[in-house]
Design a protein around this motif. Structure first.
Motif, PDB file in Angstrom:
ATOM      1  N   LEU A  70      49.780  41.743  36.197  1.00 37.17           N
ATOM      2  CA  LEU A  70      48.409  41.602  36.686  1.00 37.17           C
ATOM      3  C   LEU A  70      48.372  41.621  38.219  1.00 37.17           C
ATOM      4  CD1 LEU A  70      45.398  41.026  36.022  1.00 37.17           C
ATOM      5  CD2 LEU A  70      45.982  38.596  36.172  1.00 37.17           C
ATOM      6  N   GLU A  71      49.267  40.872  38.828  1.00 37.21           N
ATOM      7  CA  GLU A  71      49.313  40.818  40.299  1.00 37.21           C
ATOM      8  C   GLU A  71      49.761  42.155  40.882  1.00 37.21           C
ATOM      9  OE1 GLU A  71      48.818  38.872  44.033  1.00 37.21           O
ATOM     10  OE2 GLU A  71      48.044  38.538  42.020  1.00 37.21           O
ATOM     11  N   ARG A  87      48.533  53.981  41.053  1.00 38.11           N
ATOM     12  CA  ARG A  87      47.702  53.908  42.270  1.00 38.11           C
ATOM     13  C   ARG A  87      46.871  55.189  42.416  1.00 38.11           C
ATOM     14  NH1 ARG A  87      50.420  51.822  47.722  1.00 38.11           N
ATOM     15  NH2 ARG A  87      49.396  49.853  47.270  1.00 38.11           N
ATOM     16  N   LYS A 121      49.225  45.138  39.616  1.00 41.29           N
ATOM     17  CA  LYS A 121      48.088  46.058  39.526  1.00 41.29           C
ATOM     18  C   LYS A 121      47.050  45.730  40.594  1.00 41.29           C
ATOM     19  CE  LYS A 121      47.214  45.610  35.067  1.00 41.29           C
ATOM     20  NZ  LYS A 121      46.715  45.862  33.693  1.00 41.29           N
ATOM     21  N   ARG A 122      46.803  44.451  40.814  1.00 41.14           N
ATOM     22  CA  ARG A 122      45.844  44.041  41.840  1.00 41.14           C
ATOM     23  C   ARG A 122      46.289  44.521  43.219  1.00 41.14           C
ATOM     24  NH1 ARG A 122      44.743  40.521  45.651  1.00 41.14           N
ATOM     25  NH2 ARG A 122      46.753  39.507  45.576  1.00 41.14           N
ATOM     26  N   PHE A 135      44.169  47.167  45.425  1.00 43.80           N
ATOM     27  CA  PHE A 135      43.341  46.590  46.480  1.00 43.80           C
ATOM     28  C   PHE A 135      44.063  46.338  47.796  1.00 43.80           C
ATOM     29  CE2 PHE A 135      41.372  45.160  42.446  1.00 43.80           C
ATOM     30  CZ  PHE A 135      40.228  45.928  42.536  1.00 43.80           C
ATOM     31  N   SER A 136      45.282  46.822  47.933  1.00 36.22           N
ATOM     32  CA  SER A 136      45.973  46.682  49.216  1.00 36.22           C
ATOM     33  C   SER A 136      46.544  48.041  49.621  1.00 36.22           C
ATOM     34  CB  SER A 136      47.096  45.645  49.128  1.00 36.22           C
ATOM     35  OG  SER A 136      48.235  46.181  48.504  1.00 36.22           O
TER      36      SER A 136
END
Length: 102
Positions: A54-55, A98, A57-58, A62-63
């Protein structure tokens, strides 16, 4: 089990093994796994890996961090290990994910 979830949320970036969490809870890894088998459909390892996924993918979405820096942030020894983990879970590489999601 609630304590386990709390510990995973705090330490998932550094600790990827059930044994790490079992030690923090003063239990054996086998005892922890047996407790989960009685009450849940997911194993402790699956819960840890799902949180890492989960982290990841985040961070990928988003970074602007490189995949290498994301791998390091999530506690993987190298990019290849992170990429293998991600591909096993998502059936695509982090860079493919991504590109696909952007």
């Amino acid at each position: 089990i609630q304590n386990f979830s709390f510990l995973v949320e705090q330490h998932f970036k550094e600790k990827h093994l059930v044994a790490d969490y079992a030690t923090m809870m003063h239990k054996s890894a086998k005892t922890l796994s047996n407790s989960f088998a009685e009450h849940f459909q997911k194993s402790p390892l699956q819960i840890i890996q799902n949180r890492i996924l989960l982290e990841s993918k985040r961070l990928l979405l988003f970074s602007d961090n490189s995949i290498q820096s994301i791998a390091q942030e999530l506690g993987f020894v190298d990019v290849a290990t992170f990429s293998r983990f991600f591909r096993n879970k998502m059936q695509m590489t982090p860079s493919e994910f991504r590109k696909k999601e952007i």
